[in-house]
Design an enzyme around this catalytic site. Structure first.
Site, mmCIF file in Angstrom:
data_model
loop_
_atom_site.group_PDB
_atom_site.id
_atom_site.type_symbol
_atom_site.label_atom_id
_atom_site.label_comp_id
_atom_site.label_asym_id
_atom_site.label_seq_id
_atom_site.Cartn_x
_atom_site.Cartn_y
_atom_site.Cartn_z
ATOM 1 N N HIS A 307 0.961 -1.122 0.038
ATOM 2 C CA HIS A 307 -0.096 -0.118 -0.013
ATOM 3 C C HIS A 307 0.775 1.317 0.117
ATOM 4 C CE1 HIS A 307 -3.095 2.889 1.152
ATOM 5 N NE2 HIS A 307 -3.818 1.915 0.694
ATOM 6 N N ASP A 364 -8.058 -5.273 0.222
ATOM 7 C CA ASP A 364 -8.487 -5.980 -1.047
ATOM 8 C C ASP A 364 -8.046 -7.500 -0.829
ATOM 9 O OD1 ASP A 364 -9.487 -3.890 -2.771
ATOM 10 O OD2 ASP A 364 -7.583 -3.029 -2.991
HETATM 11 C C1 COA Z 1 -0.618 -0.706 -3.901
HETATM 12 C C2 COA Z 1 0.499 -0.439 -4.711
HETATM 13 C C3 COA Z 1 0.092 -0.296 -6.062
HETATM 14 C C4 COA Z 1 1.346 0.560 -4.007
HETATM 15 O O1 COA Z 1 2.477 1.011 -4.842
HETATM 16 P P1 COA Z 1 3.564 1.998 -4.745
HETATM 17 O O2 COA Z 1 3.425 2.683 -3.295
HETATM 18 O O3 COA Z 1 3.696 2.884 -5.793
HETATM 19 O O4 COA Z 1 4.538 1.039 -4.339
HETATM 20 P P2 COA Z 1 5.906 0.740 -5.156
HETATM 21 O O5 COA Z 1 5.242 -0.039 -6.660
HETATM 22 O O6 COA Z 1 6.977 1.707 -5.304
HETATM 23 O O7 COA Z 1 6.556 -0.543 -4.554
HETATM 24 C C5 COA Z 1 7.577 -0.592 -3.724
HETATM 25 C C6 COA Z 1 8.379 -1.784 -3.691
HETATM 26 O O8 COA Z 1 7.655 -2.884 -3.246
HETATM 27 C C7 COA Z 1 7.289 -3.973 -4.086
HETATM 28 N N1 COA Z 1 6.065 -4.386 -4.385
HETATM 29 C C8 COA Z 1 5.008 -3.507 -4.063
HETATM 30 N N2 COA Z 1 3.706 -4.256 -4.118
HETATM 31 C C9 COA Z 1 4.064 -5.396 -4.401
HETATM 32 C C10 COA Z 1 3.408 -6.561 -4.398
HETATM 33 N N3 COA Z 1 2.057 -6.678 -4.194
HETATM 34 N N4 COA Z 1 4.121 -7.769 -4.808
HETATM 35 C C11 COA Z 1 5.364 -7.780 -5.061
HETATM 36 N N5 COA Z 1 6.220 -6.711 -4.955
HETATM 37 C C12 COA Z 1 5.510 -5.495 -4.606
HETATM 38 C C13 COA Z 1 7.844 -3.026 -5.774
HETATM 39 O O9 COA Z 1 8.143 -4.043 -6.741
HETATM 40 C C14 COA Z 1 8.797 -2.264 -5.278
HETATM 41 O O10 COA Z 1 10.214 -3.144 -4.968
HETATM 42 P P3 COA Z 1 11.358 -2.134 -5.343
HETATM 43 O O11 COA Z 1 11.561 -1.309 -4.388
HETATM 44 O O12 COA Z 1 12.529 -3.542 -5.381
HETATM 45 O O13 COA Z 1 11.426 -1.748 -6.971
HETATM 46 C C15 COA Z 1 1.510 -1.412 -4.705
HETATM 47 O O14 COA Z 1 1.963 -2.248 -3.694
HETATM 48 C C16 COA Z 1 0.753 -3.005 -5.629
HETATM 49 O O15 COA Z 1 0.669 -2.968 -6.784
HETATM 50 N N6 COA Z 1 -0.139 -3.884 -4.851
HETATM 51 C C17 COA Z 1 -0.629 -4.671 -5.597
HETATM 52 C C18 COA Z 1 -2.067 -4.118 -6.102
HETATM 53 C C19 COA Z 1 -2.940 -3.742 -4.841
HETATM 54 O O16 COA Z 1 -3.146 -4.774 -4.051
HETATM 55 N N7 COA Z 1 -3.650 -2.858 -4.984
HETATM 56 C C20 COA Z 1 -4.448 -2.330 -3.984
HETATM 57 C C21 COA Z 1 -4.237 -1.094 -3.245
HETATM 58 S S1 COA Z 1 -5.372 -1.021 -2.075
#
Ligand code: COA
Length: 429
Positions: A307, A364
């Site tokens: 998140h 979720d």
């Molecule tokens: C929620 C979300 C979009 C947040 O994104 P964000 O704040 O931009 O975080 P980032 O994409 O920068 O992720 C940070 C790190 O964690 C990793 N990461 C984040 N969520 C991950 C996941 N669900 N599975 C695996 N790796 C994950 C990223 O690859 C990144 O790794 P790095 O530092 O080695 O590059 C992201 O965690 C995600 O895509 N989750 C899955 C989708 C989801 O459940 N969404 C509902 C949100 S309520």
């Protein structure tokens, strides 16, 4: 007098005001930055950008705190219902008995759609995504209420518009489900409360009334309630951006629906179930999935994990996990997907990759399992999130206008070609 922060750059120093919120969060006010220095800030994804001063919702991602208008979500989930929390979010206080009755009465009054609106459903193909239907129908509904399209709605008109939207999203959602399944439309039953009435419109048949189980009704209340707002997330920010152009409440909420649709936002609840289904079908092990989620080349993410704000735990996930356990137990459901989810959660929470990046189950992760248990089909999951999120979107719309905020218009750093000379088409390579 606000405290000051000092920014120094190329021998020039400027002072910027620092504001403190009621929860002691600090923000540097950069509204005069460009005028004073010619510079802008760069923050793609807005992770460090405060776009508003807001009274609606407080989130502390480090400590896993979520409060609506000062009340902890755990306390509201235990003692309250969705309709009461919707009132709280919209109007800033818990309703007294009279206010609650009036609000509930309006929700029941506004349930039905204008009969001409029903014909719009026939224009969609059978397999139309319900989120597309919901956002289109919200804009279509606006056409029937020209008196509510003003952005300067007085208290009475805001009450009318917000109860119409909150009530009708439920009807639109149920109608889109029935339409896509070829079932006849079921009209609302005014004897039933908000969630029970929704279940009735979804699952009753002309020849068989759906019996609403109080356990299911309570679970749905909690599902909607935990989704009711989440401060400046992608869809709320979208609603605020759209309303900053002084767009009406209906179209601003419709824009919120579109933003919510994406798999990185509201669409994640559907993706979680699809992921669990494919793990089940292909008999993959939890370890293999965790390994794949850690492998950047795979482009696979563990859906329902991580998140932008919560870096410890998501309180909504805890509430829903408890609900899932209760509902599955009371209704005596056994679902292999729940077992897979639990084993994935256990493994991920012990894995260095997830620990280091502070990735925890988000709202979720368990919400889809709860919806499955109460009989909601997969393609309706994000619509369910949208129904729950309506109070938040509408409160943000109102707050932005009450604060008379300027139109939202971020800047950019242009990285393109500086200048080119036009070449006629005959001379181009
Ligand atoms: C929620 C979300 C979009 C947040 O994104 P964000 O704040 O931009 O975080 P980032 O994409 O920068 O992720 C940070 C790190 O964690 C990793 N990461 C984040 N969520 C991950 C996941 N669900 N599975 C695996 N790796 C994950 C990223 O690859 C990144 O790794 P790095 O530092 O080695 O590059 C992201 O965690 C995600 O895509 N989750 C899955 C989708 C989801 O459940 N969404 C509902 C949100 S309520």
């Amino acid at each position: 007098m606000p405290e000051k922060a000092v920014l120094s750059f190329r021998k020039k120093k400027i002072e910027l005001d620092v504001y403190q919120g009621t929860q002691k969060e600090l923000a540097i006010d950069i509204t005069k930055l460009r005028a004073k220095t010619g510079m802008i800030t760069l923050d793609p994804g807005y992770g460090n950008t405060g776009s508003a001063m807001s009274d609606i919702t407080f989130v502390n991602g480090e400590k896993g705190i979520l409060k609506f208008r000062g009340y902890r979500v755990e306390e509201l989930a235990e003692h309250s219902r969705f309709v009461e929390v919707a009132y709280l979010i919209l109007f800033g206080k818990l309703p007294n008995r009279d206010e609650y009755q009036k609000f509930s009465h309006l929700l029941e009054e506004h349930t039905a759609l204008h009969s001409s609106l029903e014909h719009h459903f026939n224009g969609f193909p059978d397999n139309a995504p319900p989120m597309a239907i919901l956002s289109a129908m919200l804009n279509a509904t606006a056409c029937y209420h020209p008196e509510l399209l003003d952005t300067e709605l007085d208290a009475q008109n805001f009450l009318t518009a917000s109860t119409k939207i909150l009530s009708k999203v439920r009807t639109i959602a149920a109608m889109s489900y029935r339409r896509s399944n070829g079932f006849p439309i079921i009209y609302p039953n005014h004897q039933l409360k908000y969630c029970a009435n929704f279940l009735h419109m979804m699952f009753s048949q002309p020849y068989r009334e759906y019996e609403v189980d109080p356990v299911v009704e309570r679970a749905l209340n909690i599902f909607f309630l935990v989704h009711a707002d989440h401060e400046q997330n992608c869809s709320a920010s979208t609603v605020r951006m759209v309303s900053s152009s002084r767009a009406n409440l209906f179209s601003s909420v419709a824009a919120g629906v579109c933003a919510l649709w994406g798999p990185l936002h509201g669409g994640a609840n559907t993706e979680v179930i699809k992921m669990l289904q494919s793990i089940y079908k292909e008999k993959k092990s939890a370890d293999a999935i965790i390994t794949m989620a850690k492998d950047k080349k795979s482009k696979f993410r563990l859906m329902g994990f991580g998140h932008r704000v919560y870096k410890n735990f998501d309180p909504r996930a805890r509430i829903l996990k408890k609900q899932v356990d209760e509902v599955y137990k009371i209704l005596k459901i056994s679902d292999p997907l729940l077992d897979i989810a639990k084993s994935l959660e256990e493994k991920a929470l012990q894995d260095e990759y997830f620990i280091e990046r502070k990735l925890y189950p988000n709202v979720d992760f368990y919400s889809g399992l709860l919806l499955r248990a109460i009989g909601i089909p997969l393609n309706m999951f994000t619509v369910m999130f949208a129904i729950g999120r309506c109070p938040g979107w509408m409160a943000h719309w109102k707050e932005l206008l009450d604060h008379n905020q300027r139109i939202v218009r971020p800047r950019q750093i242009y990285m393109g070609v500086v200048e080119r000379k036009f070449i006629p088409i005959e001379e181009r390579e």
